[in-house]
Scaffold this motif. Sequence first.
Motif, PDB file in Angstrom:
ATOM      1  N   ALA A 180       0.845  -1.199   0.000  1.00 29.02           N
ATOM      2  CA  ALA A 180       0.000   0.000   0.000  1.00 29.02           C
ATOM      3  C   ALA A 180       0.875   1.241   0.000  1.00 29.02           C
ATOM      4  O   ALA A 180       2.046   1.179   0.389  1.00 29.02           O
ATOM      5  CB  ALA A 180      -0.901   0.007   1.223  1.00 29.02           C
ATOM      6  N   VAL A 181       0.289   2.382  -0.461  1.00 31.66           N
ATOM      7  CA  VAL A 181       1.010   3.658  -0.493  1.00 31.66           C
ATOM      8  C   VAL A 181       0.789   4.356   0.845  1.00 31.66           C
ATOM      9  O   VAL A 181      -0.178   5.090   1.030  1.00 31.66           O
ATOM     10  CB  VAL A 181       0.488   4.550  -1.638  1.00 31.66           C
ATOM     11  N   VAL A 182       1.702   4.153   1.767  1.00 29.33           N
ATOM     12  CA  VAL A 182       1.484   4.607   3.138  1.00 29.33           C
ATOM     13  C   VAL A 182       1.945   6.056   3.328  1.00 29.33           C
ATOM     14  O   VAL A 182       3.023   6.443   2.874  1.00 29.33           O
ATOM     15  CB  VAL A 182       2.215   3.666   4.121  1.00 29.33           C
ATOM     16  N   TYR A 183       1.069   6.833   4.021  1.00 27.57           N
ATOM     17  CA  TYR A 183       1.383   8.228   4.336  1.00 27.57           C
ATOM     18  C   TYR A 183       2.319   8.253   5.542  1.00 27.57           C
ATOM     19  O   TYR A 183       1.999   7.686   6.594  1.00 27.57           O
ATOM     20  CB  TYR A 183       0.077   8.965   4.639  1.00 27.57           C
TER      21      TYR A 183
ATOM     22  N   ARG B 256       5.386  12.994   2.329  1.00 27.65           N
ATOM     23  CA  ARG B 256       6.132  11.748   2.323  1.00 27.65           C
ATOM     24  C   ARG B 256       5.192  10.555   2.261  1.00 27.65           C
ATOM     25  O   ARG B 256       4.364  10.363   3.168  1.00 27.65           O
ATOM     26  CB  ARG B 256       7.033  11.613   3.559  1.00 27.65           C
ATOM     27  N   VAL B 257       5.294   9.776   1.183  1.00 28.59           N
ATOM     28  CA  VAL B 257       4.561   8.500   1.109  1.00 28.59           C
ATOM     29  C   VAL B 257       5.559   7.428   0.691  1.00 28.59           C
ATOM     30  O   VAL B 257       6.551   7.718   0.005  1.00 28.59           O
ATOM     31  CB  VAL B 257       3.397   8.522   0.073  1.00 28.59           C
ATOM     32  N   SER B 258       5.314   6.200   1.116  1.00 26.59           N
ATOM     33  CA  SER B 258       6.170   5.107   0.650  1.00 26.59           C
ATOM     34  C   SER B 258       5.324   3.857   0.462  1.00 26.59           C
ATOM     35  O   SER B 258       4.278   3.703   1.098  1.00 26.59           O
ATOM     36  CB  SER B 258       7.292   4.838   1.642  1.00 26.59           C
ATOM     37  N   VAL B 259       5.780   3.008  -0.427  1.00 23.97           N
ATOM     38  CA  VAL B 259       5.041   1.778  -0.710  1.00 23.97           C
ATOM     39  C   VAL B 259       5.568   0.684   0.218  1.00 23.97           C
ATOM     40  O   VAL B 259       6.770   0.405   0.234  1.00 23.97           O
ATOM     41  CB  VAL B 259       5.195   1.368  -2.181  1.00 23.97           C
TER      42      VAL B 259
ATOM     43  N   GLU C 143       4.181   0.875  -7.223  1.00 25.15           N
ATOM     44  CA  GLU C 143       5.535   1.214  -6.758  1.00 25.15           C
ATOM     45  C   GLU C 143       5.967   2.610  -7.212  1.00 25.15           C
ATOM     46  O   GLU C 143       6.807   3.245  -6.590  1.00 25.15           O
ATOM     47  CB  GLU C 143       6.557   0.155  -7.252  1.00 25.15           C
ATOM     48  N   GLN C 144       5.359   3.080  -8.302  1.00 24.29           N
ATOM     49  CA  GLN C 144       5.739   4.409  -8.808  1.00 24.29           C
ATOM     50  C   GLN C 144       4.971   5.547  -8.127  1.00 24.29           C
ATOM     51  O   GLN C 144       5.131   6.712  -8.473  1.00 24.29           O
ATOM     52  CB  GLN C 144       5.497   4.471 -10.316  1.00 24.29           C
ATOM     53  N   ALA C 145       4.107   5.203  -7.163  1.00 22.22           N
ATOM     54  CA  ALA C 145       3.244   6.212  -6.557  1.00 22.22           C
ATOM     55  C   ALA C 145       4.000   7.373  -5.916  1.00 22.22           C
ATOM     56  O   ALA C 145       3.641   8.543  -6.111  1.00 22.22           O
ATOM     57  CB  ALA C 145       2.302   5.556  -5.540  1.00 22.22           C
ATOM     58  N   PRO C 146       5.068   7.115  -5.138  1.00 26.36           N
ATOM     59  CA  PRO C 146       5.743   8.245  -4.480  1.00 26.36           C
ATOM     60  C   PRO C 146       6.190   9.309  -5.469  1.00 26.36           C
ATOM     61  O   PRO C 146       5.976  10.505  -5.258  1.00 26.36           O
ATOM     62  CB  PRO C 146       6.935   7.569  -3.780  1.00 26.36           C
ATOM     63  N   GLU C 147       6.759   8.865  -6.552  1.00 30.77           N
ATOM     64  CA  GLU C 147       7.199   9.778  -7.605  1.00 30.77           C
ATOM     65  C   GLU C 147       6.008  10.528  -8.223  1.00 30.77           C
ATOM     66  O   GLU C 147       6.050  11.740  -8.479  1.00 30.77           O
ATOM     67  CB  GLU C 147       7.908   8.899  -8.641  1.00 30.77           C
ATOM     68  N   ALA C 148       4.910   9.811  -8.413  1.00 31.01           N
ATOM     69  CA  ALA C 148       3.719  10.436  -8.986  1.00 31.01           C
ATOM     70  C   ALA C 148       3.192  11.529  -8.051  1.00 31.01           C
ATOM     71  O   ALA C 148       2.821  12.623  -8.501  1.00 31.01           O
ATOM     72  CB  ALA C 148       2.634   9.377  -9.224  1.00 31.01           C
TER      73      ALA C 148
ATOM     74  N   LYS D  92      -3.594  13.790 -14.722  1.00 29.84           N
ATOM     75  CA  LYS D  92      -4.315  12.785 -13.928  1.00 29.84           C
ATOM     76  C   LYS D  92      -3.529  11.485 -13.966  1.00 29.84           C
ATOM     77  O   LYS D  92      -3.174  11.005 -15.040  1.00 29.84           O
ATOM     78  CB  LYS D  92      -5.715  12.550 -14.510  1.00 29.84           C
ATOM     79  N   VAL D  93      -3.322  10.917 -12.768  1.00 27.50           N
ATOM     80  CA  VAL D  93      -2.536   9.691 -12.654  1.00 27.50           C
ATOM     81  C   VAL D  93      -3.441   8.524 -12.247  1.00 27.50           C
ATOM     82  O   VAL D  93      -4.201   8.622 -11.284  1.00 27.50           O
ATOM     83  CB  VAL D  93      -1.437   9.849 -11.585  1.00 27.50           C
ATOM     84  N   VAL D  94      -3.343   7.423 -12.998  1.00 28.65           N
ATOM     85  CA  VAL D  94      -4.013   6.177 -12.615  1.00 28.65           C
ATOM     86  C   VAL D  94      -2.931   5.171 -12.203  1.00 28.65           C
ATOM     87  O   VAL D  94      -1.986   4.934 -12.960  1.00 28.65           O
ATOM     88  CB  VAL D  94      -4.819   5.585 -13.787  1.00 28.65           C
ATOM     89  N   LEU D  95      -3.106   4.628 -10.994  1.00 28.29           N
ATOM     90  CA  LEU D  95      -2.183   3.570 -10.538  1.00 28.29           C
ATOM     91  C   LEU D  95      -2.848   2.212 -10.761  1.00 28.29           C
ATOM     92  O   LEU D  95      -4.062   2.076 -10.602  1.00 28.29           O
ATOM     93  CB  LEU D  95      -1.904   3.739  -9.037  1.00 28.29           C
ATOM     94  N   HIS D  96      -2.036   1.229 -11.082  1.00 27.06           N
ATOM     95  CA  HIS D  96      -2.539  -0.137 -11.266  1.00 27.06           C
ATOM     96  C   HIS D  96      -1.866  -1.071 -10.263  1.00 27.06           C
ATOM     97  O   HIS D  96      -0.846  -1.705 -10.588  1.00 27.06           O
ATOM     98  CB  HIS D  96      -2.278  -0.615 -12.703  1.00 27.06           C
ATOM     99  N   PRO D  97      -2.410  -1.206  -9.052  1.00 31.93           N
ATOM    100  CA  PRO D  97      -1.753  -2.038  -8.033  1.00 31.93           C
ATOM    101  C   PRO D  97      -1.679  -3.506  -8.415  1.00 31.93           C
ATOM    102  O   PRO D  97      -0.707  -4.184  -8.072  1.00 31.93           O
ATOM    103  CB  PRO D  97      -2.653  -1.858  -6.809  1.00 31.93           C
ATOM    104  N   THR D  98      -2.693  -4.008  -9.099  1.00 31.54           N
ATOM    105  CA  THR D  98      -2.659  -5.413  -9.511  1.00 31.54           C
ATOM    106  C   THR D  98      -3.143  -5.501 -10.948  1.00 31.54           C
ATOM    107  O   THR D  98      -3.701  -4.553 -11.498  1.00 31.54           O
ATOM    108  CB  THR D  98      -3.576  -6.304  -8.652  1.00 31.54           C
ATOM    109  N   THR D  99      -2.941  -6.646 -11.505  1.00 34.44           N
ATOM    110  CA  THR D  99      -3.433  -6.891 -12.856  1.00 34.44           C
ATOM    111  C   THR D  99      -4.677  -7.757 -12.735  1.00 34.44           C
ATOM    112  O   THR D  99      -4.712  -8.690 -11.937  1.00 34.44           O
ATOM    113  CB  THR D  99      -2.371  -7.627 -13.683  1.00 34.44           C
ATOM    114  N   ALA D 100      -5.649  -7.454 -13.490  1.00 31.99           N
ATOM    115  CA  ALA D 100      -6.892  -8.216 -13.459  1.00 31.99           C
ATOM    116  C   ALA D 100      -6.589  -9.700 -13.607  1.00 31.99           C
ATOM    117  O   ALA D 100      -5.743 -10.093 -14.405  1.00 31.99           O
ATOM    118  CB  ALA D 100      -7.787  -7.759 -14.591  1.00 31.99           C
ATOM    119  N   GLY D 101      -7.326 -10.496 -12.853  1.00 29.16           N
ATOM    120  CA  GLY D 101      -7.188 -11.941 -12.981  1.00 29.16           C
ATOM    121  C   GLY D 101      -5.906 -12.482 -12.381  1.00 29.16           C
ATOM    122  O   GLY D 101      -5.693 -13.684 -12.361  1.00 29.16           O
ATOM    123  N   ALA D 102      -5.046 -11.582 -11.918  1.00 34.85           N
ATOM    124  CA  ALA D 102      -3.749 -12.030 -11.383  1.00 34.85           C
ATOM    125  C   ALA D 102      -3.952 -12.827 -10.094  1.00 34.85           C
ATOM    126  O   ALA D 102      -4.884 -12.592  -9.367  1.00 34.85           O
ATOM    127  CB  ALA D 102      -2.865 -10.833 -11.117  1.00 34.85           C
TER     128      ALA D 102
END
Lengths: 384, 384, 384, 384
Positions: free
Chosen positions: D3-6, D11-14, D356-361, D374-384
């Motif tokens: 998760a992208v933790v505050y 400051r956020v980190s994954v 993983e790229q969230a902090p930079e975003a 506008k940024v869309v994050l994809h934490p998982t891939t469908a069906g994964a």
Amino acid sequence: MRAVVYEGPRRVSVKEVPDARVERPTDVLVRITSTNICGSDLHMYEGRTDFEPGRWFGHENMGQVVEVGAGVEKVRVGDYVVLPFNIACGFCKNCERGLTNYCLTAQPDPAMAGAAYGFADMGPYAGGQAELLRVPWGDFNCLRLGEDAEERQSDYVMLSDIFPTGYHATEMAGVQPGDQTVIYGAGPVGLMAALSATIRGAGKVMVVDRHPDRLRLAESLGAIAIDDSAVDPVEAVLEQTMGLGADNGCECVGYQAHEPDGREQAASTMNRLVASVRFTGRIGCVGVFVPQDPGASDELARQGKLAFDYGAFWFKGQTVGSGQAPVKRYNRRLRDLVAAGKATPSFLVSHELSLEQAPEAYEHFDARDDGWTKVVLHPTTAGA
Amino acid sequence: MRAVVYEGPRRVSVKEVPDARVERPTDVLVRITSTNICGSDLHMYEGRTDFEPGRWFGHENMGQVVEVGAGVEKVRVGDYVVLPFNIACGFCKNCERGLTNYCLTAQPDPAMAGAAYGFADMGPYAGGQAELLRVPWGDFNCLRLGEDAEERQSDYVMLSDIFPTGYHATEMAGVQPGDQTVIYGAGPVGLMAALSATIRGAGKVMVVDRHPDRLRLAESLGAIAIDDSAVDPVEAVLEQTMGLGADNGCECVGYQAHEPDGREQAASTMNRLVASVRFTGRIGCVGVFVPQDPGASDELARQGKLAFDYGAFWFKGQTVGSGQAPVKRYNRRLRDLVAAGKATPSFLVSHELSLEQAPEAYEHFDARDDGWTKVVLHPTTAGA
Amino acid sequence: MRAVVYEGPRRVSVKEVPDARVERPTDVLVRITSTNICGSDLHMYEGRTDFEPGRWFGHENMGQVVEVGAGVEKVRVGDYVVLPFNIACGFCKNCERGLTNYCLTAQPDPAMAGAAYGFADMGPYAGGQAELLRVPWGDFNCLRLGEDAEERQSDYVMLSDIFPTGYHATEMAGVQPGDQTVIYGAGPVGLMAALSATIRGAGKVMVVDRHPDRLRLAESLGAIAIDDSAVDPVEAVLEQTMGLGADNGCECVGYQAHEPDGREQAASTMNRLVASVRFTGRIGCVGVFVPQDPGASDELARQGKLAFDYGAFWFKGQTVGSGQAPVKRYNRRLRDLVAAGKATPSFLVSHELSLEQAPEAYEHFDARDDGWTKVVLHPTTAGA
Amino acid sequence: MRAVVYEGPRRVSVKEVPDARVERPTDVLVRITSTNICGSDLHMYEGRTDFEPGRWFGHENMGQVVEVGAGVEKVRVGDYVVLPFNIACGFCKNCERGLTNYCLTAQPDPAMAGAAYGFADMGPYAGGQAELLRVPWGDFNCLRLGEDAEERQSDYVMLSDIFPTGYHATEMAGVQPGDQTVIYGAGPVGLMAALSATIRGAGKVMVVDRHPDRLRLAESLGAIAIDDSAVDPVEAVLEQTMGLGADNGCECVGYQAHEPDGREQAASTMNRLVASVRFTGRIGCVGVFVPQDPGASDELARQGKLAFDYGAFWFKGQTVGSGQAPVKRYNRRLRDLVAAGKATPSFLVSHELSLEQAPEAYEHFDARDDGWTKVVLHPTTAGA
């Protein structure tokens, strides 16, 4: 538990049946303290529907919560609650827009919509003319009542159906302060429509019927009673409205409308409404009409058709809204009016009886015996 | 002045008649530059109404102001204006609420409401299929146009009737963004309803008809064309809507509905709409129905009645709104869409003719000759 | 004719002025039989506006028609009529949508909208505190009264402004049956808002003020009176509503709001409303606010700004509607309620005086002398 | 799960955090496939709120159902669903009227209303910028998607917040076909308001901003871009509307509004809207305002007050609606428009990144770096 079991046309008996119980995590179990007999129950009682023998009626219910499922969060054991006759999930396309009268989840037939307790074609749900009732989606369907619930049951139980149904007629008709409103039918629903029109500030309410006791009740609300066995109701309305017609109208009779001479004439009230209501006026129709009526005397009625004065309707630019009421849309605000002492819908209750007296009550009510306006049954006593 | 005079069933001729003129201080006199032939004109042309020989048709009119009465303040000589087909006073109980379709002042019969130019039973007003037109209550009834009025007449003249009428159907039907909307009838009004549904953001528009040219025009708007001579339209709509039915529907056919085999069947479109539209859906009916139709083939139709599937309608909790459109409620915003280039209602115009060509146009249009979708007559040239 | 002429700050005198007369074909001339002094008149009387000396006040008027222009068709000589304070043409973009409060024709300044009789910045129109009044666009602006008009003048004259204005507050606030409604201000408009909320079926009406006579009048309507000189009104409302706040609220005070200690605090009622009304609640504001107030004590007020609790307002998802009432939208239905005996707005009239007594009445009313709730002047006697 | 933790201001980190799971029978567990970074996240990211370090953001979420509680009936494992940012119970007084933005059950503080995923003061709920998300009252809160869900994620994920929020602005503003609408702010919400106004048939859409990339996107929708760093936006709007002002307006900026010179001026957009919108016009305000803002530079702002042009607002008879959007009221119909190919809200997506790229975003988005719309994050891939 004891319940008023349907045995076949014009036969009910009070019997032991399996206890209602919590079946799903979202269920609430209610001990019924008040449950009304409704005109719709008579359609089934008379055998004009495919209601199955062995089931039991009762869609106008209130009582006290005795158990809740693990997924219930709002309702608590001990709460007094009144239940809308429509069973609704709260999350389908219709419910989310407030159309709980046409829930797509509670109704198992995918070609249909809407469900109710103890009702033909409205799902497999048991009725409330029994000691216990299972309420699906309890948090959504239970309206909680205040401290005066127990002593004012005959007012609050009307929130389950007829008060919101009468109100819905006035809502579809668009009754606003100062309007002249005509209501066809002074049965329980028609009287509730008259009460609702008054609450909404109508300037003049006219009620058409022919039963003297009902017309007297209408007059007790300040309405003008029109006896259609004595005068032409359309002319009477026109006379009351400078020849222009009422601003809006309510149909509270349904397909079993009769002429004063006794003939069943399904189209007569709608056609009279078209003639009684002014150009551009709105009509709310809560009287029950059915898609087919195999036992009807004429061919059109058998097919669920009316010989409707559509040409006159169109020519006058009228609008008609129809169908069962979405009780939940109104029951909260009507409850608040009852609690504030600004509405007393119990005025039409003629009999308060025990569950055991139900068979006798059905007989009298079905015979339209004089004075049997509205029956409330009390299957259990609160706190018992 | 010259006018298209009605001589009797299926006979019109272009003749000299007395000039229209300012008669009251609130009148405006308009030189007609565009005036349409409407389907309603055909009812009168065919002799199915009591329209008097010697009068002239024309209720879809636009032109240039040539004179104003002493009480006129907004409209100026030289303005291009388009006129709602409904003549309305602006100050009666109906007009003040925007119900200009049912003006109580312009209609001389106190038992009726509503008036129009050159129309049976809609008051004594002359039509606009002539060189000049008297417009009563000119400040209220004239909608002024901008600088592009002259060159875009075939768009702007549609604001007099069919564009607002089609829009009214979608308004009564409550079409909202994302809705699935079905329209019965792809005549000029039905096509305008399809255009209006698109403007309002409908997600899917389905249009039912059987004339290939009309279905092609519907498809040109992005609608799904359903040919009811080839498929059952109700089934086609259910298939397009996952079996649930359309969210709402528009009736744009009227009492002269025909089966594909040619039989007149006034009830068929309304009953199909009831079957095509979902539980709780709304229906807007702008197709014309009449309170009596002496020349009809069956008894119900003669009395202006429909064998209406009212039971199914009620069971589904639907609402139907009806009647002529209050053009003035919509013409300003539709004008702005035309001016902004976001609506081009002229797409359905098939013929632009002189006044002298009117008799021939009536013949072809009445015969529903292929390709005669919509005729605009130009009695005068702007600035002439 | 005689009129109450403004001479300068806090000076009016009754004088001979030129007779009002029909100037345009659409004018109606009315002999004034009743005309009220309004709180808005006091703003002008006190010299806080640019109302010109030599003009006369009076925007709450009724009387008898003595002459009509050649273009007038509905109104007849001899009719009793009541006039909305807003003068409206009936045909501009705003009037045609019922927004007669912001007529674009009657107001000569193209950057503004709306007109009134005898009012600063609202056009050049003479007031009705005189024997005769010219009514522009008479057919549109006159509401005709029935046979009881003469004897019930003190009820019907309230249709010119304060009754529809109070009703408009409840309309913008969306008051529905069963609602809990709070009204800030128990002056004439606030009392009419309380009456209107009751007519609309509110379950509980709370009225905030500090003048004992006004609070008593509120209680006579069945409302709960909250004395803000004794208690914190926000806390009192929260206590009455289980801590949730009222369902909706009405602002009937305006920019001259005072704290109990006498300081003018324009923002206080709106900010208290935001705090008194629940999440998602609506607020209707008919108390007068002005775009600039050169005589105000603080800088924000001078610029017509409020230090508004906008963050709290937004956080709660509230809606506020504002402005002068479109009287014509409501006066017909309110007239019908008065005629039916279902509303008696004259209950707040404290004084009925002759025109000659006007200067004295202004003095007392301006001083807020105890018991001077509402003054009706009678410049002429009906039929005189 | 990741998760992208505050961690604290900016400051956020994954990180690895405990897996989300089904906690109540009505819960649904969703594997997140798309989750957006929203402007509101930046308020929290910048440390201007009391969002607790250790929690994680993410209220714009969609994904695939991996588990359902025992009380869930509609949603099935494997369904693709999009979640409204507002968490709502479906059965409280507000939810039952469609006011899911102010749910009384999901918000634990009884003095407040409304809840959201990963949001300061909106309840204890975890955010969706993680691999898994627990969705309370899953049947009510999940909107199911069709077969194109996986491949069109960047369109459908916009249904969680910004598309319905922009639409809500136009709904509160009452945008109708033909209207001239002004929108202040061309960030993601303002652009969605512009798209929504277009869908609703607006005749002219004007968008005010100063960032060239945003103004270009507005123009790509057919809107008129107004650069307020180059011209006075009020004058520009008046010029576009014949001096009358827009018919209605949308506020899509909020309390962090800045002047072109960089000063924060919370009141400026609302005051410009009052000046830009016509007499009687409506304004919808979805830009965020807060009841207090301790870090603000001036005293009024610290108290959550605006120096609002209330006098001008009242004088013009305007209405303003406010607050967070009830996403569920609109998401179904907007989904249908996306599915029908009539709306493509993904047009504003500038970046699609992994979790993983969230902090930079966050860094780039917070810096308003050019092109980071506008940024869309994809934490998982469908069906994964």
